[in-house]
Design a protein around this motif. Structure first.
Motif, PDB file in Angstrom:
ATOM      1  N   ARG A  22       8.600  -4.125   1.431  1.00 55.51           N
ATOM      2  CA  ARG A  22       7.345  -4.503   0.803  1.00 55.51           C
ATOM      3  C   ARG A  22       7.366  -4.203  -0.694  1.00 55.51           C
ATOM      4  NH1 ARG A  22       3.168  -5.141   4.251  1.00 55.51           N
ATOM      5  NH2 ARG A  22       1.646  -4.328   2.773  1.00 55.51           N
TER       6      ARG A  22
ATOM      7  N   LEU B 155       5.244  -3.061  -4.265  1.00 51.80           N
ATOM      8  CA  LEU B 155       4.444  -1.884  -4.600  1.00 51.80           C
ATOM      9  C   LEU B 155       3.128  -1.903  -3.827  1.00 51.80           C
ATOM     10  CD1 LEU B 155       4.578   0.564  -6.573  1.00 51.80           C
ATOM     11  CD2 LEU B 155       3.258  -0.835  -8.177  1.00 51.80           C
ATOM     12  N   SER B 156       2.828  -0.826  -3.135  1.00 55.01           N
ATOM     13  CA  SER B 156       1.762  -0.830  -2.127  1.00 55.01           C
ATOM     14  C   SER B 156       0.388  -1.194  -2.671  1.00 55.01           C
ATOM     15  CB  SER B 156       1.695   0.540  -1.438  1.00 55.01           C
ATOM     16  OG  SER B 156       1.441   1.562  -2.385  1.00 55.01           O
ATOM     17  N   GLY B 157       0.080  -0.824  -3.907  1.00 56.83           N
ATOM     18  CA  GLY B 157      -1.244  -1.112  -4.437  1.00 56.83           C
ATOM     19  C   GLY B 157      -1.371  -2.442  -5.152  1.00 56.83           C
TER      20      GLY B 157
ATOM     21  N   THR C 194       9.273  -0.849   8.172  1.00 61.78           N
ATOM     22  CA  THR C 194       8.875  -1.330   6.855  1.00 61.78           C
ATOM     23  C   THR C 194       9.139  -0.223   5.840  1.00 61.78           C
ATOM     24  OG1 THR C 194       6.586  -0.539   6.996  1.00 61.78           O
ATOM     25  CG2 THR C 194       7.039  -2.756   7.847  1.00 61.78           C
TER      26      THR C 194
ATOM     27  N   HIS D  27       9.824  -8.909   0.051  1.00 60.98           N
ATOM     28  CA  HIS D  27       8.685  -9.500  -0.648  1.00 60.98           C
ATOM     29  C   HIS D  27       9.072 -10.152  -1.969  1.00 60.98           C
ATOM     30  CE1 HIS D  27       5.111  -7.315   1.493  1.00 60.98           C
ATOM     31  NE2 HIS D  27       5.972  -7.845   2.350  1.00 60.98           N
TER      32      HIS D  27
ATOM     33  N   ASP E 103       8.562   0.563   1.324  1.00 59.06           N
ATOM     34  CA  ASP E 103       8.101   0.111   0.015  1.00 59.06           C
ATOM     35  C   ASP E 103       9.285   0.103  -0.944  1.00 59.06           C
ATOM     36  OD1 ASP E 103       6.960  -0.274  -2.484  1.00 59.06           O
ATOM     37  OD2 ASP E 103       5.231   1.002  -2.093  1.00 59.06           O
TER      38      ASP E 103
ATOM     39  N   GLN F  75       9.090  -1.291  -3.934  1.00 57.86           N
ATOM     40  CA  GLN F  75       8.525  -1.285  -5.280  1.00 57.86           C
ATOM     41  C   GLN F  75       8.953  -2.484  -6.119  1.00 57.86           C
ATOM     42  OE1 GLN F  75       8.678   2.600  -7.221  1.00 57.86           O
ATOM     43  NE2 GLN F  75       8.958   3.589  -5.244  1.00 57.86           N
TER      44      GLN F  75
ATOM     45  N   ALA G 259       1.739  -7.703  -2.597  1.00 53.22           N
ATOM     46  CA  ALA G 259       2.348  -6.994  -1.472  1.00 53.22           C
ATOM     47  C   ALA G 259       1.459  -7.087  -0.233  1.00 53.22           C
ATOM     48  CB  ALA G 259       2.610  -5.541  -1.843  1.00 53.22           C
ATOM     49  N   ALA G 260       0.177  -6.836  -0.415  1.00 54.02           N
ATOM     50  CA  ALA G 260      -0.742  -6.917   0.721  1.00 54.02           C
ATOM     51  C   ALA G 260      -0.813  -8.336   1.269  1.00 54.02           C
ATOM     52  CB  ALA G 260      -2.128  -6.437   0.295  1.00 54.02           C
TER      53      ALA G 260
ATOM     54  N   GLU H 213      -1.069  -2.295 -10.370  1.00 51.69           N
ATOM     55  CA  GLU H 213      -1.801  -2.194  -9.109  1.00 51.69           C
ATOM     56  C   GLU H 213      -3.253  -2.552  -9.373  1.00 51.69           C
ATOM     57  OE1 GLU H 213      -0.109   0.993  -6.187  1.00 51.69           O
ATOM     58  OE2 GLU H 213      -0.252   1.956  -8.148  1.00 51.69           O
TER      59      GLU H 213
END
Length: 336
Positions: free
Chosen positions: A180, A182-184, A209, A239, A211, A213, A188-189, A116
């Motif tokens: 999605r 991993l959020s960090g 949605t 993703h 996560d 991972q 992903a963003a 991340e």
């Protein structure tokens, strides 16, 4: 490289820099703001070098392929005496600790694919500002304390995925779910942001949605829960391919795979990769996302051996893969 050899080469390089001999490793390397001194890090072709590779995890097939590409390319450079691979196993603290160890060992160059962004920014900056060139591969950190970033344009890929869904798979609109990464992590963003731009005004609605991972098993579990909550799901945007495949497995188990579209990203040209999944009909489409492993070794050679500059950013090409071109893309990528 010995400190004595470094010092001797630094003197030679300092003179060469007055001409055109030794380049910089990045736009601000060796500048007042910190970063490696090109005269110190480049020992030329007469030295041997140790490269440290800090990998976010090796649970993803994409990252296994990335390591293999790095290993294969490094084996062709005789001066690269040792490449040390470390697996963070999706643990930020572990990756920070592993990079600190590589700094202590004074490896000649670091290749980092951060788990991340925010948690890894400090230790990557510490390595860079201690004089170790840092190549960021696939994922970014915050700020600019690194030598070069190599990766595809995730936001553009996300947008293209959205456009393909809107124009070819669901031209009349529909209800979709998004799995999605991993959020960090920066991809992903970016893949999420690009996708939303791609479906804007199309009549497609993201109804849920989760996560996943980046992992197939996690995505399968999350998809099973979304199938129970939503009686209608027209398509799934994963993703990466393992998450899209995990979603397909969950939908098939629930008897709802037929008629549902699945789109992923990675497009690995392997027997279990996304291109084969498209050919076999489990995925409607994927996007080739190069690992950048060979390109990272090329950049390392330029920095350590050739005393040349490298760009702050290198954007790798991608390609949409559908049933129509999957066989050709698979052959081409495996003929390199």
């Amino acid at each position: 490289m010995s400190s004595r050899t470094r010092s001797m080469f630094a003197a030679v390089c300092a003179v060469a820099l007055l001409g055109a001999g030794c380049g910089t490793t990045s736009t601000n390397a060796g500048a007042a703001g910190g970063g490696p001194d090109p005269a110190e890090v480049c020992g030329g072709p007469g030295e041997e070098y140790t490269i440290g590779v800090s990998q976010a995890n090796v649970a993803e097939p994409y990252r296994v392929r990335m390591n293999a590409d790095i290993r294969r390319a490094a084996a062709e450079v005789e001066q690269f005496d040792e490449v040390q691979f470390l697996d963070a196993a999706q643990d930020n603290s572990r990756q920070v600790s592993q990079i600190r160890t590589l700094i202590t060992k004074r490896v000649d160059l670091l290749i980092v694919s951060p788990n991340e962004a925010a948690p890894l920014t400090g230790v990557v900056g510490r390595a860079y500002n201690s004089g170790i060139p840092v190549i960021l591969l696939d994922r970014k950190v915050n700020g600019d304390s690194y030598s070069t970033f190599i990766g595809a344009d995730n936001e553009r890929i996300g947008r293209k995925a959205g456009e393909y869904l809107a124009e070819h798979l669901l031209p009349e609109g529909g209800e979709i779910v998004e799995l999605r990464g991993l959020s960090g992590s920066t991809p992903a963003a970016e893949r999420g942001r690009g996708f939303r731009a791609g479906i804007e005004g199309s009549g497609i609605e993201i109804i849920a949605t989760a996560d996943g991972q980046w992992l197939r098993a996690e995505a399968r579990s999350k998809m099973a829960a979304m199938l129970k909550a939503h009686p209608r799901i027209d398509a799934v945007y994963g993703h990466n391919d393992p998450m899209a495949e995990g979603a397909h497995l969950a939908a098939r188990t629930a008897g709802r795979a037929e008629g549902t579209k699945f789109v992923g990203i990675d497009g690995l040209p392997t027997p279990s990769g996304g291109i084969k999944a498209v050919r076999q009909g489990r995925l409607s489409a994927t996007f080739v996302y190069p690992t950048g492993g060979a390109e990272a070794i090329t950049a390392a050679k330029r920095i350590l051996i050739d005393c040349e500059s490298v760009p702050r950013k290198r954007t790798l090409p991608t390609q949409l893969v559908t049933r129509e071109n999957a066989a050709e893309v698979y052959r081409r990528l495996n003929s390199r």
